[in-house]
Motif scaffolding. Sequence first.
Motif, PDB file in Angstrom:
ATOM      1  N   ASP A 314      45.979  11.557  54.094  1.00  0.00           N
ATOM      2  CA  ASP A 314      45.172  12.503  54.956  1.00  0.00           C
ATOM      3  C   ASP A 314      43.982  11.720  55.691  1.00  0.00           C
ATOM      4  N   ARG A 315      44.514  10.566  56.267  1.00  0.00           N
ATOM      5  CA  ARG A 315      43.666   9.420  57.123  1.00  0.00           C
ATOM      6  C   ARG A 315      42.695   8.775  56.524  1.00  0.00           C
ATOM      7  N   ALA A 316      42.692   9.006  55.140  1.00  0.00           N
ATOM      8  CA  ALA A 316      41.744   7.960  54.362  1.00  0.00           C
ATOM      9  C   ALA A 316      42.449   6.867  53.673  1.00  0.00           C
ATOM     10  N   GLU A 317      41.769   5.636  53.961  1.00  0.00           N
ATOM     11  CA  GLU A 317      42.975   4.464  53.350  1.00  0.00           C
ATOM     12  C   GLU A 317      42.709   4.610  51.670  1.00  0.00           C
ATOM     13  N   VAL A 318      43.892   4.449  51.268  1.00  0.00           N
ATOM     14  CA  VAL A 318      44.086   4.642  49.590  1.00  0.00           C
ATOM     15  C   VAL A 318      45.068   3.532  49.175  1.00  0.00           C
ATOM     16  N   GLY A 319      45.063   2.330  50.004  1.00  0.00           N
ATOM     17  CA  GLY A 319      45.839   1.323  49.489  1.00  0.00           C
ATOM     18  C   GLY A 319      46.404   0.212  50.650  1.00  0.00           C
ATOM     19  N   HIS A 320      47.064  -0.659  50.015  1.00  0.00           N
ATOM     20  CA  HIS A 320      47.727  -1.613  51.400  1.00  0.00           C
ATOM     21  C   HIS A 320      49.143  -2.109  50.591  1.00  0.00           C
ATOM     22  N   VAL A 321      50.184  -2.203  51.660  1.00  0.00           N
ATOM     23  CA  VAL A 321      51.266  -2.850  51.466  1.00  0.00           C
ATOM     24  C   VAL A 321      51.108  -4.301  50.977  1.00  0.00           C
ATOM     25  N   THR A 322      52.027  -4.675  49.762  1.00  0.00           N
ATOM     26  CA  THR A 322      52.136  -6.252  49.440  1.00  0.00           C
ATOM     27  C   THR A 322      53.231  -6.852  49.810  1.00  0.00           C
ATOM     28  N   SER A 323      54.386  -6.085  50.152  1.00  0.00           N
ATOM     29  CA  SER A 323      55.732  -6.412  50.594  1.00  0.00           C
ATOM     30  C   SER A 323      56.353  -5.410  51.103  1.00  0.00           C
ATOM     31  N   GLY A 324      57.198  -5.485  52.046  1.00  0.00           N
ATOM     32  CA  GLY A 324      57.856  -4.618  52.684  1.00  0.00           C
ATOM     33  C   GLY A 324      59.318  -5.097  53.562  1.00  0.00           C
ATOM     34  N   THR A 325      60.190  -4.431  53.678  1.00  0.00           N
ATOM     35  CA  THR A 325      61.463  -4.755  54.475  1.00  0.00           C
ATOM     36  C   THR A 325      62.017  -3.635  54.764  1.00  0.00           C
ATOM     37  N   PHE A 326      63.087  -3.957  55.547  1.00  0.00           N
ATOM     38  CA  PHE A 326      63.995  -2.685  55.972  1.00  0.00           C
ATOM     39  C   PHE A 326      65.286  -3.216  54.944  1.00  0.00           C
ATOM     40  N   SER A 327      65.326  -2.195  54.087  1.00  0.00           N
ATOM     41  CA  SER A 327      66.494  -2.454  52.917  1.00  0.00           C
ATOM     42  C   SER A 327      67.947  -2.515  53.775  1.00  0.00           C
ATOM     43  N   PRO A 328      68.542  -3.652  53.299  1.00  0.00           N
ATOM     44  CA  PRO A 328      69.876  -3.988  53.857  1.00  0.00           C
ATOM     45  C   PRO A 328      70.764  -2.854  53.290  1.00  0.00           C
ATOM     46  N   THR A 329      70.438  -2.606  51.956  1.00  0.00           N
ATOM     47  CA  THR A 329      71.543  -1.877  51.165  1.00  0.00           C
ATOM     48  C   THR A 329      71.190  -0.330  51.184  1.00  0.00           C
ATOM     49  N   LEU A 330      69.949   0.105  51.368  1.00  0.00           N
ATOM     50  CA  LEU A 330      69.888   1.553  51.396  1.00  0.00           C
ATOM     51  C   LEU A 330      69.590   2.021  52.909  1.00  0.00           C
ATOM     52  N   GLU A 331      69.316   0.774  53.701  1.00  0.00           N
ATOM     53  CA  GLU A 331      69.327   1.185  55.144  1.00  0.00           C
ATOM     54  C   GLU A 331      67.836   2.033  55.513  1.00  0.00           C
ATOM     55  N   VAL A 332      66.919   1.718  54.770  1.00  0.00           N
ATOM     56  CA  VAL A 332      65.802   2.554  55.057  1.00  0.00           C
ATOM     57  C   VAL A 332      64.535   1.521  55.024  1.00  0.00           C
ATOM     58  N   PRO A 333      63.587   1.832  55.750  1.00  0.00           N
ATOM     59  CA  PRO A 333      62.235   0.718  55.323  1.00  0.00           C
ATOM     60  C   PRO A 333      61.916   1.136  53.818  1.00  0.00           C
ATOM     61  N   LEU A 334      61.327   0.133  53.286  1.00  0.00           N
ATOM     62  CA  LEU A 334      60.795   0.070  51.878  1.00  0.00           C
ATOM     63  C   LEU A 334      59.677  -0.734  51.808  1.00  0.00           C
ATOM     64  N   ALA A 335      58.688  -0.426  50.733  1.00  0.00           N
ATOM     65  CA  ALA A 335      57.859  -1.208  50.661  1.00  0.00           C
ATOM     66  C   ALA A 335      56.984  -1.072  49.378  1.00  0.00           C
ATOM     67  N   MET A 336      56.483  -2.204  48.651  1.00  0.00           N
ATOM     68  CA  MET A 336      55.757  -2.223  47.378  1.00  0.00           C
ATOM     69  C   MET A 336      54.216  -2.305  48.029  1.00  0.00           C
ATOM     70  N   ALA A 337      53.347  -1.305  47.412  1.00  0.00           N
ATOM     71  CA  ALA A 337      51.976  -1.236  47.636  1.00  0.00           C
ATOM     72  C   ALA A 337      51.217  -1.087  46.536  1.00  0.00           C
ATOM     73  N   TYR A 338      49.816  -1.050  46.467  1.00  0.00           N
ATOM     74  CA  TYR A 338      48.900  -0.990  45.806  1.00  0.00           C
ATOM     75  C   TYR A 338      48.122   0.433  46.362  1.00  0.00           C
TER      76      TYR A 338
END
Lengths: 372, 130
Positions: A314-338
Amino acid sequence: MTSTLAQTPLHSWHVSHVGRMVDFAGWSMPVQYSSIVAEHRATRCHVGVFDISHMGRIRIGGPDRVEFLDHLSTRQMTDLAEGCIRYSLLCNESGGILDDVLVYRFADQLDAHWLLVVNAANRHKIASWLEQQSHAFEVELEDLTATTAMIAVQGPLSVQVIPRVIAAPPDHSFTKLKYYQSQRGTFHNTRVLVSRTGYTGEDGFELILPTEIALELWNAILECDPDYGAQAAGLGARDTLRLEAGMPLYGHELTEEINPLQANLRFAVNLQGRDFIGRESLQMIQYELGQPRRVGLQLEGRRVPREGYRVLSDRAEVGHVTSGTFSPTLEVPLAMAYVTPQVATEGSKLHVDIRGKNVAARVVKLPFYRRK
Amino acid sequence: MNHEELLYAETHEWLHLAEQNGDKIATIGISAFAVEALTDLVYIQLPEIGQKVAVGESFGEVESVKAVSDLYSPIEGEVIEVNESLADDLEALSTDPYGKGWVAKIKLTDEGGLADLLDADSYQKQCSDG
């Protein structure tokens, strides 16, 4: 400029096979040879072969080695069986993660010792930490990184490759080696340590060997049988593979400011009936609510979430991405975040700020990918 | 398009100039060298038709598995056409970077930026010195 970077025994092979060399933790390492996606898929479907000689290898000998490691490790070590390997964390007094490591215990009765495999970026820090903590213990520490090489052979067909290249001792077979166990083998009469471990989410093996035979063994694996499609893979594919497998990477998901509980590594912490550095803090922290938690995010569209991008609810910052990629296997963008615990539940609908545009994301279960 | 006859920006965009009803129209794309360096492309953010762009201003973005890069306009003008087919055929950027892989057409409103562009030889030299 490259002269200041450390080189693995396979460096000349990487350069002559047009590896794109980058500075990784002070090492000149190949990020990719052909394409990250191609190398990633080769590992998921056939075999990917990685030079991971930059990983730190520290030998721990001496009569107090078990108590010493148990004292430093969040996970109990006194009950680790011979020939077995355990994933663990080393924490500071406040429970912050110094490194995540693999601990090997060997069955070798004549030369009893343990081995610690640490992240390249943390090798010197951990070597000093061990030194510093060792005074009350009778232990011998030796950094084996420069005299050994390390090769990861990962993928569903790696179990076909390893026995063809490395000879197992009599009455043993590498195909029967269990996950997180190790066994000595030989290649051209030289000892090679074979373990069934990896950082890709596939079945696979990791080899530790003297630098002298590194190139010969590397080539033997790649040329073993074209039907298995063994392909050299770089750090780029290693990163996308571990990300799909939901595995944290030090410097991204893990830092000294992060504790194992918020990193969702509770399984690697044994608080009961033992003492270790950081235990008291972790004991307290486990009742603290409100700490950001590591989660997996799946995004809509094809834009790629990257380290440092803001996560919003809801527009409030709740965390940040620590790693991300476009998944070659699942073909979707994925990330790990806190993210804050209020939104850290599966199905939670969030947004990631991708260069000024809010892209819909939802919290999904880790790992993103699990082999069949 | 013959890549020998194109103009290039130091930021790896190529440009082909043509006249149409008295206007100068630039077709812009990404050089083969840059596409090869990026590899594993997954997404392109195209500019909008009617969008005004200045020299050196970002008018689009390309995402690869490894990184995101801006596309910089080598000229000042207005976007009059974009290559919508790239959304479903990103491959064209690498298989035919100077043909089907074009990104946008821009109607020049000022020719100032043209003087700073490189010919094919100079661009090639920049890439090999890289």
